[in-house]
Design a protein around this motif. Structure first.
Motif, mmCIF file in Angstrom:
data_model
loop_
_atom_site.group_PDB
_atom_site.id
_atom_site.type_symbol
_atom_site.label_atom_id
_atom_site.label_comp_id
_atom_site.label_asym_id
_atom_site.label_seq_id
_atom_site.Cartn_x
_atom_site.Cartn_y
_atom_site.Cartn_z
ATOM 1 N N ASP A 154 31.718 38.061 32.768
ATOM 2 C CA ASP A 154 30.850 37.393 33.435
ATOM 3 C C ASP A 154 29.482 38.081 33.596
ATOM 4 O OD1 ASP A 154 29.242 35.523 35.267
ATOM 5 O OD2 ASP A 154 31.233 34.839 36.045
ATOM 6 N N PRO A 178 39.415 46.193 33.194
ATOM 7 C CA PRO A 178 40.377 45.337 33.580
ATOM 8 C C PRO A 178 40.227 43.966 33.281
ATOM 9 C CG PRO A 178 39.062 46.381 35.486
ATOM 10 C CD PRO A 178 38.651 46.931 34.114
ATOM 11 N N ASN A 179 38.975 43.294 33.134
ATOM 12 C CA ASN A 179 38.676 42.013 32.508
ATOM 13 C C ASN A 179 39.333 41.789 31.165
ATOM 14 O OD1 ASN A 179 37.371 39.763 33.450
ATOM 15 N ND2 ASN A 179 36.112 40.015 31.578
ATOM 16 N N ARG A 254 49.332 41.642 37.527
ATOM 17 C CA ARG A 254 49.868 40.949 38.496
ATOM 18 C C ARG A 254 49.155 39.645 38.960
ATOM 19 N NH1 ARG A 254 51.342 46.047 42.118
ATOM 20 N NH2 ARG A 254 49.426 46.698 40.984
ATOM 21 N N TRP A 255 47.764 39.749 39.004
ATOM 22 C CA TRP A 255 46.899 38.498 39.302
ATOM 23 C C TRP A 255 47.183 37.403 38.940
ATOM 24 C CZ3 TRP A 255 45.166 42.562 36.357
ATOM 25 C CH2 TRP A 255 44.428 42.295 35.350
ATOM 26 N N LYS A 258 49.969 35.218 40.587
ATOM 27 C CA LYS A 258 49.872 34.705 41.862
ATOM 28 C C LYS A 258 48.487 33.758 42.072
ATOM 29 C CE LYS A 258 51.725 39.219 43.649
ATOM 30 N NZ LYS A 258 51.856 40.085 44.439
ATOM 31 N N GLU A 259 48.077 33.364 41.218
ATOM 32 C CA GLU A 259 46.940 32.192 41.387
ATOM 33 C C GLU A 259 47.635 31.016 41.949
ATOM 34 O OE1 GLU A 259 43.583 32.111 40.210
ATOM 35 O OE2 GLU A 259 43.438 34.173 40.055
ATOM 36 N N ASN A 260 46.707 30.437 42.783
ATOM 37 C CA ASN A 260 47.283 29.385 43.403
ATOM 38 C C ASN A 260 47.848 28.018 42.539
ATOM 39 O OD1 ASN A 260 47.332 29.606 46.019
ATOM 40 N ND2 ASN A 260 45.218 28.937 46.223
ATOM 41 N N LYS B 80 27.730 32.695 43.308
ATOM 42 C CA LYS B 80 29.277 32.148 43.184
ATOM 43 C C LYS B 80 29.756 33.451 44.088
ATOM 44 C CE LYS B 80 28.833 32.175 38.586
ATOM 45 N NZ LYS B 80 29.381 32.552 37.122
ATOM 46 N N PRO B 85 38.943 38.619 39.927
ATOM 47 C CA PRO B 85 40.047 38.098 40.084
ATOM 48 C C PRO B 85 41.210 39.163 39.631
ATOM 49 C CG PRO B 85 39.333 37.670 37.909
ATOM 50 C CD PRO B 85 38.115 38.526 38.937
ATOM 51 N N PHE B 86 41.106 40.405 39.260
ATOM 52 C CA PHE B 86 42.198 41.430 39.004
ATOM 53 C C PHE B 86 42.232 42.313 40.222
ATOM 54 C CE2 PHE B 86 38.353 41.776 36.511
ATOM 55 C CZ PHE B 86 38.037 43.002 37.121
ATOM 56 N N TYR B 127 45.488 38.022 46.311
ATOM 57 C CA TYR B 127 44.417 38.182 45.261
ATOM 58 C C TYR B 127 43.473 36.830 45.595
ATOM 59 C CZ TYR B 127 46.935 41.564 42.471
ATOM 60 O OH TYR B 127 47.498 42.624 42.082
ATOM 61 N N GLY B 129 42.663 34.473 43.881
ATOM 62 C CA GLY B 129 43.237 33.132 43.468
ATOM 63 C C GLY B 129 43.794 32.351 44.479
ATOM 64 N N GLN B 130 44.535 33.253 45.527
ATOM 65 C CA GLN B 130 45.334 32.807 46.301
ATOM 66 C C GLN B 130 44.648 32.454 47.819
ATOM 67 O OE1 GLN B 130 47.504 36.792 45.952
ATOM 68 N NE2 GLN B 130 49.473 35.248 46.443
#
Lengths: 260, 244
Positions: A154, A178-179, A254-255, A258-260, B80, B85-86, B127, B129-130
């Motif tokens: 991004d 990491p992206n 791992r992320w 764990k997203e919603n 934003k 996210p990581f 994270y 996203g949570q």
């Protein structure tokens, strides 16, 4: 409304039981065809004979597995290193991005089976040319996958890092790399399967050992049951590699989980 | 001396002048809001102030130092939340320290005591996203705070939030700004938000964009809740006039 237990059982059924049943069915049909006499057992051994041959020839298969694995692991490691370096160059320098891409594509249009004899001619019959061939077949997905991952970063996130005073190296380390990890693991999955296949194919054209060499020897001896057993073993090896890779991926990324 | 002085800043893209001769100043501890129609050049002005782009002409002085084209001088929160996210929330928040060369353990130790103050206790190992939108915004704000600079630039910090969460965030922001004596310039499209949070409102207008009006918000005279007071309504009316 599905209860969680029922949902879990259904999930296991679809992901484990159904594929296992289909594989079992495949072997059953194969066994029936062979036993019915439709195909001579000299040409197509039964799954039972193949399974038996795996144990009788087990020691030799394992000995040759060691050589193939050495070639595949070393070749893949070299391929990943080269792919990583190329992706960084392509991302950092625009001229490299435009210059390397056609060359990379050209390297992938040359069939492995065509280039393998040449490499053996130049480098001999030990493991070195095999490692080179595996590296040549595996670096491409890594380079392209990582370069795409870097490019997909991004632009606002890059601005954010810059506003923190981050230099190019820090933007790469904290953001771009990491992206690009999900892309890297997808590419690595492809390269991993290429690595085993590449090692086996390179052994066909001239080697002193390895599963490819052994398969060729068994073919010349008309020992098709042992040959099929070795081919099955190559498939199992590839699947095991993919399984290990999936476990590593889940530990590293791992992320996503764990997203919603 | 003002904390920030912007003098005659003009920016041109592809031959088109986006902002022209923009000048204003921000005092220490002051909250200033930039409002204006879309495309008037508010974000471009922020990019100049943060050093991401150098203006065609003009100077930006921070504590008297010319910071034109220099990044890492102000704390900048983009439109934003831009949480990585990581990374876990604690690693996102401590990122400015990591970029500054601090080791991960030390950086985590530095930010950990602030989680309660920012209303983020218990989210350290989660994270992005949570988290809910409001929590993410707080985390992004906390990270901006740890840039460690005297001036904060917030580009539409609450625009992505729903009405209820936004009201909570205003109260939270005003408390934290007072506690930490923050000096802030923020962009908003919401007149009520601007009047609730800002000490001074700068109205950008025109093509190319420039500071067309300035409104100082006096809350002291208002009885009870400022947002329901007569003066709040009058300020809002004045702003609407300016934006026509």
């Amino acid at each position: 409304m599905c209860s969680p237990l029922r949902k879990k059982l259904l999930n296991i059924t679809y992901k484990v039981v159904v594929p296992a049943a289909f594989i079992g069915l495949f072997f059953l049909i194969w066994e029936i065809i062979c036993l019915s006499g439709a195909v001579s057992s000299l040409i197509l051994p039964t799954p039972a004979a193949t399974f038996k041959a795996f144990f009788t020839e087990g020691d030799l298969i394992m000995k040759h597995t060691g050589i193939t694995l050495l070639e595949a692991v070393c070749g893949l490691a070299c391929g990943v290193a080269v792919g990583f370096a190329l992706a960084v160059l392509m991302d950092t320098f625009k001229v490299c991005g435009y210059g390397f891409k056609p060359l990379l594509v050209i390297t992938q249009t040359i069939p492995t089976i065509v280039i393998a004899p040449l490499i053996s001619l130049w480098m001999g019959y030990d493991v070195k040319p095999k490692i080179l061939l595996v590296a040549l077949t595996t670096f491409f997905p890594i380079a392209i996958g990582l370069a795409d991952g870097y490019r997909a970063t991004d632009a606002d996130m890059t601005d954010l890092m810059r506003s923190m005073g981050a230099n190019k190296w820090k933007i790469f380390w904290f953001l771009k790399f990491p992206n690009a990890l999900p892309n890297f693991f997808s590419a690595l999955k492809i390269s991993t399967t290429y690595a085993i296949v590449g090692a086996v194919v390179s052994e066909w054209v001239g080697a002193l050992g390895g599963l490819g060499f052994y398969i060729l020897r068994l073919q010349r001896m008309y020992a098709y049951d042992a040959m099929f057993a070795t081919i099955m073993w190559v498939i199992i090896l590839s699947l095991l590699w993919l399984l290990i890779l999936e476990i590593v991926k889940r530990c590293v990324i791992r992320w996503d989980k764990k997203e919603n | 001396m003002a904390l920030l002085e912007v003098k005659g800043v003009t920016q041109v893209y592809d031959g088109v002048t986006i902002i022209e001769d923009v000048s204003f100043s921000v005092e220490k501890g002051e909250t200033v809001c930039l409002i204006g129609a879309s495309g008037v050049g508010k974000t471009t002005l922020f990019q100049v102030l943060s050093g991401l782009i150098a203006p065609a002409s003009g100077v930006v002085l921070l504590n008297g130092e010319n910071v034109v084209g220099k990044t890492g001088k102000v704390s900048y929160m983009l439109q934003k939340d831009l949480l990585l996210p990581f990374k876990t929330i604690i690693d996102n928040v401590s990122l400015p320290y990591r970029v500054g060369g601090m080791r991960k353990k030390k950086a985590r130790e530095k930010v950990a005591p602030y989680f309660e103050q920012f209303g983020l206790q218990g989210t350290e190992k989660k994270y992005p996203g949570q988290l809910s939108g409001g929590m993410r915004q707080r985390a992004a704000f906390m990270r901006t705070y740890f840039f460690g600079h005297e001036l904060m630039l917030l580009d539409e910090p609450f625009s992505a939030l729903d009405e209820m969460t936004r009201e909570d965030m205003y109260a939270w922001y005003m408390r934290i700004a007072a506690e930490l004596n923050l000096s802030t310039v923020f962009i908003s499209h919401n007149l009520e938000e601007a009047l609730t949070l800002a000490d001074r409102i700068l109205v950008m207008a025109g093509r190319p964009g420039t500071i067309a009006h300035e409104l100082k918000v006096e809350r002291d005279g208002a009885e009870g809740d400022f947002t329901t007071s007569q003066s709040f309504a009058e300020y809002k009316k004045a702003l609407k006039e300016y934006l026509k």
